[in-house]
Scaffold this motif. Structure first.
Motif, PDB file in Angstrom:
ATOM      1  N   CYS A   1      78.662  20.540   7.263  1.00 32.57           N
ATOM      2  CA  CYS A   1      78.521  19.219   6.641  1.00 32.57           C
ATOM      3  C   CYS A   1      77.039  18.950   6.450  1.00 32.57           C
ATOM      4  CB  CYS A   1      79.152  18.141   7.517  1.00 32.57           C
ATOM      5  SG  CYS A   1      79.016  16.509   6.756  1.00 32.57           S
TER       6      CYS A   1
ATOM      7  N   TRP B   1      83.645  27.324  10.507  1.00 33.36           N
ATOM      8  CA  TRP B   1      84.779  26.447  10.200  1.00 33.36           C
ATOM      9  C   TRP B   1      84.383  25.445   9.120  1.00 33.36           C
ATOM     10  CZ3 TRP B   1      87.044  24.833  15.629  1.00 33.36           C
ATOM     11  CH2 TRP B   1      87.618  25.959  16.225  1.00 33.36           C
ATOM     12  N   GLN B   2      83.265  24.812   9.375  1.00 36.08           N
ATOM     13  CA  GLN B   2      82.813  23.848   8.374  1.00 36.08           C
ATOM     14  C   GLN B   2      81.316  23.614   8.462  1.00 36.08           C
ATOM     15  OE1 GLN B   2      85.087  20.224   9.520  1.00 36.08           O
ATOM     16  NE2 GLN B   2      83.096  19.266   9.835  1.00 36.08           N
TER      17      GLN B   2
ATOM     18  N   HIS C   1      84.488  20.421  19.298  1.00 33.78           N
ATOM     19  CA  HIS C   1      84.143  19.920  18.008  1.00 33.78           C
ATOM     20  C   HIS C   1      84.000  18.412  18.133  1.00 33.78           C
ATOM     21  CE1 HIS C   1      85.558  18.197  14.145  1.00 33.78           C
ATOM     22  NE2 HIS C   1      84.925  19.195  13.583  1.00 33.78           N
TER      23      HIS C   1
ATOM     24  N   GLY D   1      81.887  33.159  12.609  1.00 38.10           N
ATOM     25  CA  GLY D   1      82.868  32.600  11.680  1.00 38.10           C
ATOM     26  C   GLY D   1      82.699  31.098  11.564  1.00 38.10           C
TER      27      GLY D   1
ATOM     28  N   LEU E   1      75.301  12.717  15.008  1.00 33.35           N
ATOM     29  CA  LEU E   1      74.074  12.186  14.423  1.00 33.35           C
ATOM     30  C   LEU E   1      73.441  11.143  15.340  1.00 33.35           C
ATOM     31  CD1 LEU E   1      75.097  11.915  10.673  1.00 33.35           C
ATOM     32  CD2 LEU E   1      73.661  13.626  11.766  1.00 33.35           C
TER      33      LEU E   1
ATOM     34  N   MET F   1      79.411  33.847  20.030  1.00 34.87           N
ATOM     35  CA  MET F   1      78.289  32.968  20.381  1.00 34.87           C
ATOM     36  C   MET F   1      78.670  32.004  21.514  1.00 34.87           C
ATOM     37  SD  MET F   1      75.659  33.738  18.483  1.00 34.87           S
ATOM     38  CE  MET F   1      74.556  32.346  18.245  1.00 34.87           C
TER      39      MET F   1
ATOM     40  N   THR G   1      76.342  22.986  15.863  1.00 37.32           N
ATOM     41  CA  THR G   1      74.893  22.794  15.881  1.00 37.32           C
ATOM     42  C   THR G   1      74.516  21.779  14.807  1.00 37.32           C
ATOM     43  OG1 THR G   1      74.833  25.183  16.246  1.00 37.32           O
ATOM     44  CG2 THR G   1      72.735  24.064  16.106  1.00 37.32           C
TER      45      THR G   1
ATOM     46  N   ILE H   1      81.017  13.969  13.193  1.00 37.72           N
ATOM     47  CA  ILE H   1      79.661  14.012  12.641  1.00 37.72           C
ATOM     48  C   ILE H   1      78.845  12.775  13.063  1.00 37.72           C
ATOM     49  CG2 ILE H   1      78.331  14.113  10.491  1.00 37.72           C
ATOM     50  CD1 ILE H   1      80.010  16.598  10.808  1.00 37.72           C
ATOM     51  N   GLU H   2      79.471  11.608  12.963  1.00 37.28           N
ATOM     52  CA  GLU H   2      78.744  10.370  13.271  1.00 37.28           C
ATOM     53  C   GLU H   2      78.247  10.385  14.713  1.00 37.28           C
ATOM     54  OE1 GLU H   2      77.967   8.557  10.848  1.00 37.28           O
ATOM     55  OE2 GLU H   2      79.347   9.449   9.417  1.00 37.28           O
TER      56      GLU H   2
ATOM     57  N   PHE I   1      70.335  16.092   7.123  1.00 40.96           N
ATOM     58  CA  PHE I   1      70.900  16.773   8.307  1.00 40.96           C
ATOM     59  C   PHE I   1      71.910  17.815   7.842  1.00 40.96           C
ATOM     60  CE2 PHE I   1      73.985  13.435   7.490  1.00 40.96           C
ATOM     61  CZ  PHE I   1      75.206  14.075   7.644  1.00 40.96           C
ATOM     62  N   VAL I   2      72.255  18.712   8.726  1.00 40.24           N
ATOM     63  CA  VAL I   2      73.372  19.625   8.474  1.00 40.24           C
ATOM     64  C   VAL I   2      74.038  19.924   9.824  1.00 40.24           C
ATOM     65  CG1 VAL I   2      71.891  21.694   8.533  1.00 40.24           C
ATOM     66  CG2 VAL I   2      74.114  21.824   7.439  1.00 40.24           C
ATOM     67  N   VAL I   3      75.341  19.915   9.806  1.00 41.41           N
ATOM     68  CA  VAL I   3      76.114  20.213  11.014  1.00 41.41           C
ATOM     69  C   VAL I   3      76.939  21.470  10.745  1.00 41.41           C
ATOM     70  CG1 VAL I   3      77.790  19.352  12.695  1.00 41.41           C
ATOM     71  CG2 VAL I   3      76.273  17.746  11.519  1.00 41.41           C
ATOM     72  N   VAL I   4      76.713  22.493  11.542  1.00 42.27           N
ATOM     73  CA  VAL I   4      77.431  23.756  11.372  1.00 42.27           C
ATOM     74  C   VAL I   4      78.438  23.886  12.516  1.00 42.27           C
ATOM     75  CG1 VAL I   4      77.216  26.265  11.250  1.00 42.27           C
ATOM     76  CG2 VAL I   4      75.425  24.820  10.287  1.00 42.27           C
ATOM     77  N   THR I   5      79.713  23.960  12.154  1.00 40.74           N
ATOM     78  CA  THR I   5      80.763  24.059  13.167  1.00 40.74           C
ATOM     79  C   THR I   5      81.371  25.455  13.118  1.00 40.74           C
ATOM     80  OG1 THR I   5      81.266  21.733  12.788  1.00 40.74           O
ATOM     81  CG2 THR I   5      82.884  22.986  14.038  1.00 40.74           C
ATOM     82  N   GLU I   6      81.352  26.116  14.245  1.00 44.63           N
ATOM     83  CA  GLU I   6      81.946  27.450  14.321  1.00 44.63           C
ATOM     84  C   GLU I   6      82.764  27.528  15.603  1.00 44.63           C
ATOM     85  OE1 GLU I   6      78.577  30.326  14.870  1.00 44.63           O
ATOM     86  OE2 GLU I   6      77.450  28.465  14.870  1.00 44.63           O
ATOM     87  N   VAL I   7      83.295  28.705  15.893  1.00 50.56           N
ATOM     88  CA  VAL I   7      84.162  28.836  17.069  1.00 50.56           C
ATOM     89  C   VAL I   7      83.350  28.560  18.339  1.00 50.56           C
ATOM     90  CG1 VAL I   7      85.683  30.381  18.331  1.00 50.56           C
ATOM     91  CG2 VAL I   7      85.510  30.559  15.851  1.00 50.56           C
TER      92      VAL I   7
ATOM     93  N   ARG J   1      81.234  26.254  19.200  1.00 50.14           N
ATOM     94  CA  ARG J   1      79.959  25.540  19.200  1.00 50.14           C
ATOM     95  C   ARG J   1      79.713  24.807  17.886  1.00 50.14           C
ATOM     96  NH1 ARG J   1      75.219  29.255  20.299  1.00 50.14           N
ATOM     97  NH2 ARG J   1      73.945  28.437  18.596  1.00 50.14           N
TER      98      ARG J   1
END
Lengths: 105, 213
Positions: free
Chosen positions: B72, B69-70, A94, B67, A101, A1, A76, A97-98, A66-72, A74
């Protein structure tokens, strides 16, 4: 992605109205070559919201915010607000979170 | 150090390290959808349900080559931080004002430690448990059935689990009490039916720990 919308900018904003229509967004979102990715993110916002609501019901966590999705490559952030609609912020991974937001508010 | 203590104790100790970070109110470590250990303030059944939902969510991303990682998630009353490493998921329940990044660092460290621990468990299940007390006391059949069906129920339907248990108990002509060696060997034979090696090893480990006096 990797690449995609993030080829053009380091962060991409999309704000959605109550009917999932785009209220405002970065110019790149409207480019034909990025529309599929943008649509996927809008779908993802709804998909995640459903999951969060299930988790909330299960664990009595309260309304999803809210939701924060962390991947390789990127990250979102999806913000849910009953009054103001939904907001999506796509950034390169990366960030804290704060920070995310604040940027997506 | 890992060999000196049981896997469950080791995992619990690792989880307790997470509480050094202010704002952590509970944690759950899972391998796939199997809960390895948790101290969340919910019933085991509810945490099993949570683990299945988390696995479903993370799996939906992985199935399309993304994949994670996390994740929240922020709610009115709590934040839920889900950390992923290989098949391991660590979920942390955080107080609303907590910055998840500190807890995430500590949690990821835990996952790295467990990663080295889990394959060894999968390759060689823990050694048989023998103690002086075990040689003197047995386990009632009902208690044995409850223990094994609880474990099997996490990976298979309850009817199938019950069938497997009954078949083994009948084959070994067990009616009332199982002596410790019988309980251990019959239980492991039943758990051998779990096809996934990692899940099998985790459940065997939990079973052997449950047999400890």
């Amino acid at each position: 992605m990797s690449g995609g919308l993030l080829e053009t900018k380091d962060s991409i904003h999309i704000r959605l109205g109550p009917n999932k229509e785009i209220v405002s967004a970065c110019d790149a979102v409207f480019e034909p070559r990025h529309q599929e990715e943008a649509r996927t993110m809008i779908y993802e916002a709804d998909y995640l919201r459903q999951h969060l609501e299930e988790l909330s019901t299960l664990l009595l966590l309260g309304e999803p915010q809210f939701v924060v999705v962390t991947e390789v490559g990127r990250q979102t952030t999806f913000r849910y607000d009953r009054k103001e609609g939904e907001a999506i912020l796509l950034t390169r991974a990366h960030h804290g979170i704060e920070h995310l937001l604040r940027d997506s508010a | 150090m890992m060999e000196e203590s049981s896997s469950a104790d080791q995992l619990r100790r690792l989880l307790s390290d997470l509480y050094v970070q202010p704002g952590v109110t509970g944690a759950c470590l899972q391998l796939g959808n199997i809960v390895l250990v948790h101290d969340l303030p919910y019933s085991d059944a509810r945490v099993t349900d949570l683990a299945a939902r988390i696995e479903n969510l993370v799996g939906s991303y992985e199935s399309v080559g993304r994949g994670i990682w996390q994740i929240c998630a922020g709610f009115e009353n709590f934040r839920l931080l889900i950390l992923c490493h290989s098949m391991m998921r660590l979920s942390l329940l955080l107080q609303p004002g907590t910055d998840p990044s500190h807890a995430a660092g500590r949690g990821m460290h835990l996952l790295m430690e467990v990663k080295n621990f889990a394959p060894r468990q999968a390759a060689s299940p823990p050694p048989p448990v023998h103690s002086e007390k075990e040689t003197k006391t047995g386990m009632p059949r009902e208690e044995f059935e409850r223990l094994v069906s609880g474990l099997m129920g996490r990976v298979t339907g309850s009817a199938q689990a019950a069938k497997l248990i009954q078949r083994e108990l009948i084959a070994n002509q067990i009616n009332g009490q199982l002596d410790p060696e019988e309980a251990r060997s019959i239980g492991l034979t039943i758990l051998e039916h779990i096809p996934n090696r990692g899940k099998r090893a985790a459940l065997c480990s939990e079973f052997l720990n449950a047999l400890k006096p």
